[in-house]
Every structure is written in C-alpha cells, then in structure tokens.
Design an enzyme around this catalytic site. Structure first.
Site, short mmCIF file in Angstrom:
data_model
loop_
_atom_site.label_atom_id
_atom_site.label_comp_id
_atom_site.label_asym_id
_atom_site.label_seq_id
_atom_site.Cartn_x
_atom_site.Cartn_y
_atom_site.Cartn_z
CE LYS A 1 13.41 -8.23 -34.17
NZ LYS A 1 14.14 -7.73 -35.35
N GLY A 2 9.64 -4.79 -29.40
CA GLY A 2 9.50 -3.49 -28.76
C GLY A 2 9.60 -3.46 -27.26
CD GLU B 1 2.68 -4.75 -26.87
OE1 GLU B 1 3.92 -4.77 -27.03
OE2 GLU B 1 1.89 -5.35 -27.59
CG ASP B 2 6.26 -1.81 -27.60
OD1 ASP B 2 5.11 -2.27 -27.69
OD2 ASP B 2 7.05 -1.80 -28.56
CG ASP C 1 -1.02 1.21 -32.03
OD1 ASP C 1 -1.54 0.10 -32.19
OD2 ASP C 1 0.08 1.50 -32.51
CG ASP D 1 10.66 -0.91 -34.95
OD1 ASP D 1 10.89 -1.31 -36.11
OD2 ASP D 1 9.66 -1.27 -34.31
#
Length: 192
Positions: free
Chosen positions: A45-46, A101-102, A105, A161
């Site tokens: 969802k990001g 992509e948000d 990492d 989130d």
C-alpha cells in the site's frame, strides 16, 4: 509545515521537499520514456501516495497497475519473507515497466519482485523509489530513479505506515519509540 503529529519525533523530509523531488524524478522519467509504452507498477500500500503524485507529473500517456506484497506485518523490520497478496492485472511482456516503491531498506522485497517480474519478459524493468536507506541493503540493487537517501531509522508518512497508521501524513517523520513499543522489542530476545 503546519501540523506535526504528536507521535512524530522528528520530520526528516518535508512536504515541499518531497514535491520538488517528485517533479525532478518525473522530468527524468518523461525524457527517458518518451515514445515508449510505459507501465507504472505501484507496490501497495505504501507507494500509492507517491505513485499518484508522480504519475500526475509525468508528461506522457502512461498506464498503471499495482501489486500488493507483505514482508513486514506489524513489525518495524522486514521479515524477509515476501508474500504476493495481489498480482498484476496487465500483461507486461515486451512492455517498459517502472516499479514504483515508497522505500527500500533491506532490498529483499524489491529484489524478489524484480526476479518475479523479469520472468514475464518486459522490454525493460527499472526501479523508482522515493526513499532509500542506502547501505542497509542485504542484496545489491540498481535504483535508476532514486529519491531521498535517509538514515536507517523507522519512518512513517507519505504512504509509509506503522500498523496501517500515519500513511496520510504529508511528510516523512521518525516515529517516537513509544508509538510502536520499541522498548518492548528491545527486551524481547526474539525481536530482530
């Protein structure tokens, strides 16, 4: 910036900075994909907030699709186990695909998605990520359209989130440890 949520310890990247970076990324994408059949694939969802703003800045006719994956659950660290919750609706064979992509990492999720999508034979497959915790990657990645490099801290806002909260914040902020029970994680020997 008018409002900073009480659970935010520090704002890392403000709303105006984000919009400027998106405009820059969109200009580069517009030039690189001129006269090509471009499909943006957002990772839910990001990435929905970022992809929405990015798409409106790209000066080309484009199509959208989405994938939903899970690798976090309600943790602050990726589990490394990727589950596809929603696959693509469109065929990507011989198409130019930009994976939106948000944040990257560990890189495990995006690396998995790249392998998964490459097997479908796209004409090209590139990554655009708004945030990137450089140096945290467990696998080498080539991000053609990188946004902001941020430190290895847990961040929320602008689509990101913690336990499905804070996605609507218009900036990227560091979540206070008290907001996600970091002290409990430190004392739990099974915590990563």
């Amino acid at each position: 910036m008018s409002y900073v949520h009480e659970d935010i310890d520090e704002v890392l990247v403000g709303q105006e900075e984000i919009q400027e970076k998106i405009s820059d990324l969109a200009k580069q994408i517009t030039e690189d994909y001129r006269d090509k059949d471009l499909l943006l694939v957002g990772v839910l969802k990001g990435a929905f907030v970022f992809m929405s703003d990015l798409a409106r800045e790209i000066q080309l006719p484009i199509e959208f699709d989405f994938m939903a994956v899970s690798s976090y659950g309600s943790s602050t660290k990726s589990s490394g186990v990727v589950r596809i919750l929603k696959d693509l609706d469109y065929e990507i064979t011989a198409r130019h695909v930009l994976l939106v992509e948000d944040i990257i990492d560990s890189g495990l999720t995006i690396s998995y998605l790249l392998r998964y999508l490459k097997a479908r034979g796209p004409a090209s497959l590139e990554i655009c990520s708004l945030f990137w915790k450089k140096g945290e990657q467990a696998v080498p990645l080539d991000v053609k359209y990188p946004g902001f490099e941020i430190p290895p801290v847990f961040v929320v806002g602008y689509g990101l989130d913690y336990a499905e909260r804070y996605r609507n914040l218009p900036y990227i902020g560091v979540l206070k440890p008290s907001a996600y029970g970091a002290e409990a994680e430190k004392t739990d020997p099974s915590a990563p």
